[in-house]
Design a protein around this motif. Structure first.
Motif, PDB file in Angstrom:
ATOM      1  N   SER A 147     -72.519   2.921  95.701  1.00 25.86           N
ATOM      2  CA  SER A 147     -71.247   2.565  95.076  1.00 25.86           C
ATOM      3  C   SER A 147     -70.120   3.454  95.595  1.00 25.86           C
ATOM      4  O   SER A 147     -70.181   4.687  95.483  1.00 25.86           O
ATOM      5  CB  SER A 147     -71.358   2.720  93.560  1.00 25.86           C
ATOM      6  OG  SER A 147     -70.080   2.778  92.963  1.00 25.86           O
ATOM      7  N   VAL A 148     -69.084   2.829  96.152  1.00 28.03           N
ATOM      8  CA  VAL A 148     -67.922   3.589  96.607  1.00 28.03           C
ATOM      9  C   VAL A 148     -67.203   4.219  95.409  1.00 28.03           C
ATOM     10  O   VAL A 148     -66.698   5.346  95.489  1.00 28.03           O
ATOM     11  CB  VAL A 148     -66.968   2.691  97.412  1.00 28.03           C
ATOM     12  CG1 VAL A 148     -65.722   3.464  97.845  1.00 28.03           C
ATOM     13  CG2 VAL A 148     -67.674   2.111  98.627  1.00 28.03           C
ATOM     14  N   ILE A 149     -67.174   3.504  94.302  1.00 25.35           N
ATOM     15  CA  ILE A 149     -66.524   4.030  93.101  1.00 25.35           C
ATOM     16  C   ILE A 149     -67.183   5.328  92.660  1.00 25.35           C
ATOM     17  O   ILE A 149     -66.519   6.354  92.439  1.00 25.35           O
ATOM     18  CB  ILE A 149     -66.577   3.000  91.955  1.00 25.35           C
ATOM     19  CG1 ILE A 149     -65.795   1.737  92.321  1.00 25.35           C
ATOM     20  CG2 ILE A 149     -66.021   3.606  90.661  1.00 25.35           C
ATOM     21  CD1 ILE A 149     -65.971   0.601  91.320  1.00 25.35           C
ATOM     22  N   ARG A 150     -68.502   5.302  92.533  1.00 26.01           N
ATOM     23  CA  ARG A 150     -69.200   6.487  92.053  1.00 26.01           C
ATOM     24  C   ARG A 150     -69.243   7.583  93.116  1.00 26.01           C
ATOM     25  O   ARG A 150     -69.294   8.774  92.790  1.00 26.01           O
ATOM     26  CB  ARG A 150     -70.592   6.076  91.565  1.00 26.01           C
ATOM     27  CG  ARG A 150     -70.478   5.189  90.317  1.00 26.01           C
ATOM     28  CD  ARG A 150     -71.799   4.707  89.774  1.00 26.01           C
ATOM     29  NE  ARG A 150     -72.351   3.543  90.451  1.00 26.01           N
ATOM     30  CZ  ARG A 150     -71.940   2.289  90.236  1.00 26.01           C
ATOM     31  NH1 ARG A 150     -70.944   2.027  89.408  1.00 26.01           N
ATOM     32  NH2 ARG A 150     -72.526   1.274  90.862  1.00 26.01           N
ATOM     33  N   ARG A 151     -69.159   7.189  94.392  1.00 22.14           N
ATOM     34  CA  ARG A 151     -69.021   8.189  95.462  1.00 22.14           C
ATOM     35  C   ARG A 151     -67.709   8.954  95.312  1.00 22.14           C
ATOM     36  O   ARG A 151     -67.661  10.172  95.517  1.00 22.14           O
ATOM     37  CB  ARG A 151     -69.082   7.508  96.825  1.00 22.14           C
ATOM     38  CG  ARG A 151     -69.130   8.486  97.997  1.00 22.14           C
ATOM     39  CD  ARG A 151     -68.872   7.775  99.322  1.00 22.14           C
ATOM     40  NE  ARG A 151     -69.677   6.570  99.480  1.00 22.14           N
ATOM     41  CZ  ARG A 151     -69.458   5.657 100.421  1.00 22.14           C
ATOM     42  NH1 ARG A 151     -68.436   5.803 101.263  1.00 22.14           N
ATOM     43  NH2 ARG A 151     -70.214   4.587 100.519  1.00 22.14           N
ATOM     44  N   MET A 152     -66.643   8.240  94.922  1.00 14.59           N
ATOM     45  CA  MET A 152     -65.351   8.903  94.766  1.00 14.59           C
ATOM     46  C   MET A 152     -65.364   9.896  93.601  1.00 14.59           C
ATOM     47  O   MET A 152     -64.631  10.894  93.622  1.00 14.59           O
ATOM     48  CB  MET A 152     -64.243   7.866  94.587  1.00 14.59           C
ATOM     49  CG  MET A 152     -63.900   7.072  95.836  1.00 14.59           C
ATOM     50  SD  MET A 152     -63.576   8.086  97.312  1.00 14.59           S
ATOM     51  CE  MET A 152     -62.288   9.186  96.743  1.00 14.59           C
ATOM     52  N   THR A 153     -66.176   9.644  92.589  1.00 17.59           N
ATOM     53  CA  THR A 153     -66.316  10.644  91.525  1.00 17.59           C
ATOM     54  C   THR A 153     -66.920  11.924  92.072  1.00 17.59           C
ATOM     55  O   THR A 153     -66.487  13.037  91.725  1.00 17.59           O
ATOM     56  CB  THR A 153     -67.172  10.088  90.369  1.00 17.59           C
ATOM     57  OG1 THR A 153     -66.381   9.182  89.590  1.00 17.59           O
ATOM     58  CG2 THR A 153     -67.655  11.202  89.446  1.00 17.59           C
ATOM     59  N   ARG A 154     -67.928  11.804  92.939  1.00 16.04           N
ATOM     60  CA  ARG A 154     -68.528  13.001  93.526  1.00 16.04           C
ATOM     61  C   ARG A 154     -67.512  13.751  94.387  1.00 16.04           C
ATOM     62  O   ARG A 154     -67.474  14.992  94.394  1.00 16.04           O
ATOM     63  CB  ARG A 154     -69.760  12.616  94.347  1.00 16.04           C
ATOM     64  CG  ARG A 154     -70.880  12.008  93.502  1.00 16.04           C
ATOM     65  CD  ARG A 154     -72.182  11.897  94.278  1.00 16.04           C
ATOM     66  NE  ARG A 154     -72.119  10.926  95.360  1.00 16.04           N
ATOM     67  CZ  ARG A 154     -72.378   9.619  95.215  1.00 16.04           C
ATOM     68  NH1 ARG A 154     -72.674   9.125  94.029  1.00 16.04           N
ATOM     69  NH2 ARG A 154     -72.331   8.803  96.254  1.00 16.04           N
TER      70      ARG A 154
ATOM     71  N   ASP B 200     -54.924   4.633 108.703  1.00 10.90           N
ATOM     72  CA  ASP B 200     -55.767   3.638 109.362  1.00 10.90           C
ATOM     73  C   ASP B 200     -56.881   3.159 108.452  1.00 10.90           C
ATOM     74  O   ASP B 200     -57.364   2.039 108.591  1.00 10.90           O
ATOM     75  CB  ASP B 200     -56.372   4.223 110.643  1.00 10.90           C
ATOM     76  CG  ASP B 200     -55.319   4.504 111.701  1.00 10.90           C
ATOM     77  OD1 ASP B 200     -54.283   3.809 111.701  1.00 10.90           O
ATOM     78  OD2 ASP B 200     -55.534   5.417 112.509  1.00 10.90           O
ATOM     79  N   SER B 201     -57.304   4.000 107.515  1.00  7.95           N
ATOM     80  CA  SER B 201     -58.426   3.698 106.634  1.00  7.95           C
ATOM     81  C   SER B 201     -58.059   4.069 105.202  1.00  7.95           C
ATOM     82  O   SER B 201     -57.634   5.199 104.942  1.00  7.95           O
ATOM     83  CB  SER B 201     -59.660   4.481 107.070  1.00  7.95           C
ATOM     84  OG  SER B 201     -60.625   4.544 106.039  1.00  7.95           O
ATOM     85  N   ASP B 202     -58.228   3.113 104.274  1.00 10.54           N
ATOM     86  CA  ASP B 202     -57.960   3.447 102.881  1.00 10.54           C
ATOM     87  C   ASP B 202     -59.010   4.400 102.328  1.00 10.54           C
ATOM     88  O   ASP B 202     -58.722   5.207 101.430  1.00 10.54           O
ATOM     89  CB  ASP B 202     -57.843   2.187 102.017  1.00 10.54           C
ATOM     90  CG  ASP B 202     -59.074   1.288 102.082  1.00 10.54           C
ATOM     91  OD1 ASP B 202     -59.969   1.535 102.897  1.00 10.54           O
ATOM     92  OD2 ASP B 202     -59.135   0.311 101.312  1.00 10.54           O
ATOM     93  N   LEU B 203     -60.235   4.343 102.865  1.00  8.47           N
ATOM     94  CA  LEU B 203     -61.257   5.298 102.445  1.00  8.47           C
ATOM     95  C   LEU B 203     -60.867   6.710 102.864  1.00  8.47           C
ATOM     96  O   LEU B 203     -60.955   7.662 102.064  1.00  8.47           O
ATOM     97  CB  LEU B 203     -62.621   4.926 103.040  1.00  8.47           C
ATOM     98  CG  LEU B 203     -63.770   5.898 102.764  1.00  8.47           C
ATOM     99  CD1 LEU B 203     -63.997   6.082 101.273  1.00  8.47           C
ATOM    100  CD2 LEU B 203     -65.049   5.416 103.453  1.00  8.47           C
TER     101      LEU B 203
ATOM    102  N   GLY C 285     -59.224   0.251  98.111  1.00  7.82           N
ATOM    103  CA  GLY C 285     -59.214  -1.164  97.755  1.00  7.82           C
ATOM    104  C   GLY C 285     -60.125  -2.016  98.609  1.00  7.82           C
ATOM    105  O   GLY C 285     -60.599  -3.066  98.156  1.00  7.82           O
ATOM    106  N   SER C 286     -60.408  -1.582  99.830  1.00  6.08           N
ATOM    107  CA  SER C 286     -61.247  -2.387 100.717  1.00  6.08           C
ATOM    108  C   SER C 286     -62.640  -2.619 100.153  1.00  6.08           C
ATOM    109  O   SER C 286     -63.311  -3.577 100.536  1.00  6.08           O
ATOM    110  CB  SER C 286     -61.357  -1.716 102.090  1.00  6.08           C
ATOM    111  OG  SER C 286     -61.893  -0.403 101.960  1.00  6.08           O
ATOM    112  N   SER C 287     -63.081  -1.763  99.225  1.00  7.06           N
ATOM    113  CA  SER C 287     -64.413  -1.940  98.645  1.00  7.06           C
ATOM    114  C   SER C 287     -64.466  -3.108  97.673  1.00  7.06           C
ATOM    115  O   SER C 287     -65.557  -3.501  97.244  1.00  7.06           O
ATOM    116  CB  SER C 287     -64.858  -0.654  97.930  1.00  7.06           C
ATOM    117  OG  SER C 287     -64.017  -0.345  96.835  1.00  7.06           O
TER     118      SER C 287
END
Length: 392
Positions: free
Chosen positions: A14-21, A328-331, A348-350
């Motif tokens: 999960s990108v969402i939960r990765r961002m919490t880390r 170049d990358s939203d991530l 947002g790309s996720s």
């Protein structure tokens, strides 16, 4: 060694939960993963304490403790405007995440097609892969995420087995109008398609918008699997209590899937949560007042910072446009934002099937002091971005 399953190569963590880390690593204000930083209602905490001191520490009935199902059926019958039988039309799950997975596995065979609106909550893609279904993505029109009826019917002509409807929507905050829902209902009936709804934000809808339960539309209960959760409504995301409501014939199948996915939701938490399900309607009215205040506080701050966004109609997320920063990358931008500015968001790309790279998602289910701190940190955004040749 033998190869691992091919299906797990089709999605990431999960990108969402990765961002919490990532937020935790940089001590950033976490506006990425959508959980509150405030406590649930005091009555609910007291109920949990009382249950913890009792003897309900073993398995409940697999598809939900009888008193929990009864309280849930009373509450949802009142809210949805349709009678729900707790004995035959309810499955209690480990969060709405399991409810959605159980729903997919109940109605879809490998190779079946399923309609998914874009943007979508990231779990739906993994659910489709795990159940062997093929997604048909139907983009909602930017910037207001309006439904395109012609594109939707084009998707229905491909003979899908089901459609996933997230309403109010994560990540966009869109609330589907009654007219849009009636269009979906008409096509679902014409092409004989199941509808799986994700309605976890049912009580967080901002005036003048109103939430219409899809299953309450004429003729739709029979083909709808309504998935919900207590997580957002009562600020108990860690309790992992969700549910699936559907006709008995569908529920019989979903109960079999649920039984072998998780056996059952936590018995002590179900017992304590009955207290919340018995709250009067005043609780839900105040919930909207409180979240409207949080939304306005945060959006007013974005206005002061001259950041562009789409105003959410429901839920507690806002998509912010980062085009001006030229990333170049939203991530990469979100990783930089957490590291250099101290605020965490989700790329947002996720959430999009289309090549969308200019949006990030914040959430505002936080105390006013937390939102103020995030906005204060965002004041340095343009200065720090200007100092970077490349954001990465």
């Amino acid at each position: 060694m033998p190869a691992l399953s091919r299906r797990i190569g089709g999605f990431t963590d999960s990108v969402i939960r990765r961002m919490t880390r990532i937020a935790n690593a940089y001590d950033a204000v976490n506006l990425s993963q959508g959980f509150p930083d405030f406590d649930p209602p005091e009555a609910l905490k007291q109920a949990l304490a009382a249950v913890a001191g009792g003897s309900l520490h073993q398995y409940a009935v697999t598809w939900g403790a009888p008193n929990f199902r009864a309280a849930l059926a009373r509450k949802q019958s009142r809210c949805m405007g349709i009678p729900i039988d707790p004995e035959s039309q309810v499955v209690v799950t480990c969060g709405s995440t399991e409810a959605m997975m159980a729903a997919m596995l109940t109605v879809c065979d490998p190779g079946d097609r399923i309609v998914v609106f874009s943007p979508f909550y990231e779990n739906y893609a993994a659910d489709a892969i795990l159940s062997g279904a093929e997604p048909i993505h139907v983009p909602l029109r930017l910037p207001d995420f309006a439904l395109d009826a012609e594109r939707l019917e084009d998707a229905f002509r491909l003979r899908p087995k089901a459609l996933i409807l997230c309403n109010p929507s994560n990540p966009s905050g869109k609330v589907f109008s009654r007219a849009e829902l009636e269009t979906i209902a008409f096509l679902a009936g014409r092409y004989d398609v199941f509808v799986i709804t994700d309605e976890v934000y049912e009580h967080i809808v901002y005036a003048p918008h109103e939430h219409v339960y899809f299953a309450s539309l004429p003729g739709m209960f029979e083909r709808t699997l309504s998935c919900g959760s207590l997580s957002k409504t009562y600020s108990i995301t860690g309790w992992r209590l969700g549910y699936l409501i559907a006709p008995a014939t569908i529920v019989n199948g979903a109960r079999k899937v649920h039984d072998f996915l998780t056996v059952g939701a936590a018995a002590p938490l179900q017992e304590a949560a009955v207290t919340a399900l018995n709250f009067a309607d005043d609780y839900y009215r105040q919930l909207v007042v409180d979240y409207t205040t949080k939304r306005d506080l945060f959006l007013n701050g974005l206005d002061r910072l001259d950041l562009r966004y789409t105003r959410p109609q429901g839920a507690y997320y806002v998509l912010v446009d980062i085009t001006e920063f030229g990333a170049d990358s939203d991530l990469a931008f979100c990783q930089w934002l957490a590291r250099e500015v101290g605020v965490a968001a989700v790329p947002g790309s996720s959430f999009f099937r289309e090549p969308i790279n200019h949006l990030i998602r914040f959430h505002f289910a936080k105390r006013a002091a937390t939102l103020d701190e995030a906005l204060t940190r965002l004041e340095s955004l343009r200065r720090k971005a200007a100092a970077c040749h490349t954001i990465k």
